[in-house]
Design a protein around this motif. Structure first.
Motif: not given
Length: 300
Positions: A4, A7, A11, A40, A65-66, A68-72, A75
């Motif tokens: 995390l 990631i 981001i 990464l 990839y960005f 898919k993961v930008r909202h992690i 969230d």
């Protein structure tokens, strides 16, 4: 491996446009951020960024990839807020405010706010420049209407009077204007926004109609305390927020103008200063931010 964290660094690099800018935002060294990107990419087995000494672009894999993961991170924050919804507000709270409002209004309230919420650690940024919530880690900013922009979610929390005033010595020397139109014949002390160079207009409500007065700028400054000091010493007429003007009026150093207590049928009032609490996005309205906004609304 702190996946995390890797990631999150990726981001931040994409959002800031460079490793150096992301490192500043994260409080890390550029080398550490660069190393986390390499780890990464090694974990994923793909190249996410095409990097040279002068530029950085996302690869096709990096773009996918960005997205898919930008909202992690958001969230995770939302999940944390949901889990802690019943807990006492706590943690660091960074507040940004204009210099004068921070000095005269926010700062005196901070001890009482801290006493009510001892688990909140407060950082107060007091400046008239534009601040970037995301890059500077600002949780909530307090702004006047002219400082709002489409990137912020704003809630009006107060409406404070402006007071047009001058020193008794100036009024004895130059006379007392009775209408906003007469201000063009007087020395006016005008505030210039330090961010874009605009003058703060002198807006009035005259018999229910909004009027912008034509001014004769005798002195111009981007510091409202300087304007108040010039007015206090007979330099001209100033338009000051009530929290600055009122103490000077109560001690006789300034005299308010356009008062309606002299029996005129016409009513003249300076348009108020509307105060807004602003956040970067709705998810930023966590418990500590809501606690601060509610406290400020009650106090004002």
């Amino acid at each position: 491996m702190d996946l995390l964290g890797l990631i999150g660094n990726f981001i931040r690099v994409v959002e800031n446009g460079s490793i150096a800018a992301a490192a500043r935002a994260k409080g890390m060294s550029p080398a550490a951020v660069s190393q986390s990107l390499s780890r990464l990419e090694a974990h994923l087995g793909v190249r996410l960024l095409s990097r040279t000494t002068r530029s950085m672009t996302l690869t096709e894999s990096g773009k996918r990839y960005f997205e898919k993961v930008r909202h992690i991170p958001q969230d995770i924050d939302l999940a944390s807020q949901a889990a802690a919804i019943e807990t006492r507000p706590q943690g660091p709270l960074c507040i940004a405010t204009t210099a004068a409002f921070g000095r005269y209004v926010i700062a005196p309230l901070m001890p009482a706010f801290k006493a009510s919420f001892p688990d909140i650690d407060i950082e107060l940024i007091s400046t008239d420049r534009n601040v970037d919530h995301r890059l500077e880690g600002v949780d909530v900013s307090i702004r006047i209407e002219a400082q709002l922009n489409d990137q912020l979610i704003a809630k009006k929390i107060a409406s404070l009077p402006f007071i047009v005033c001058a020193s008794p010595t100036y009024l004895e020397r130059a006379g007392t204007p009775r209408t906003p139109e007469e201000l063009s014949q007087h020395a006016c002390l005008v505030f210039r926004y330090p961010t874009d160079g605009r003058f703060l207009p002198w807006a009035f409500i005259v018999d229910g109609q909004s009027v912008n007065a034509k001014l004769n700028p005798e002195f111009i400054s981007d510091d409202i305390d300087i304007i108040a000091k010039i007015a206090e010493n007979g330099g001209g007429i100033a338009r000051l927020a009530s929290f600055i003007a009122q103490p000077l009026i109560e001690t006789g150093r300034l005299t308010p103008l356009f008062s309606s207590d002299h029996g005129d049928e016409n009513t003249i009032a300076s348009s108020p200063m509307n105060i807004y609490a602003c956040v970067n996005e709705r998810s930023a309205l966590n418990a500590k931010v809501r606690a601060f906004i509610a406290f400020l609304e009650d106090a004002m």
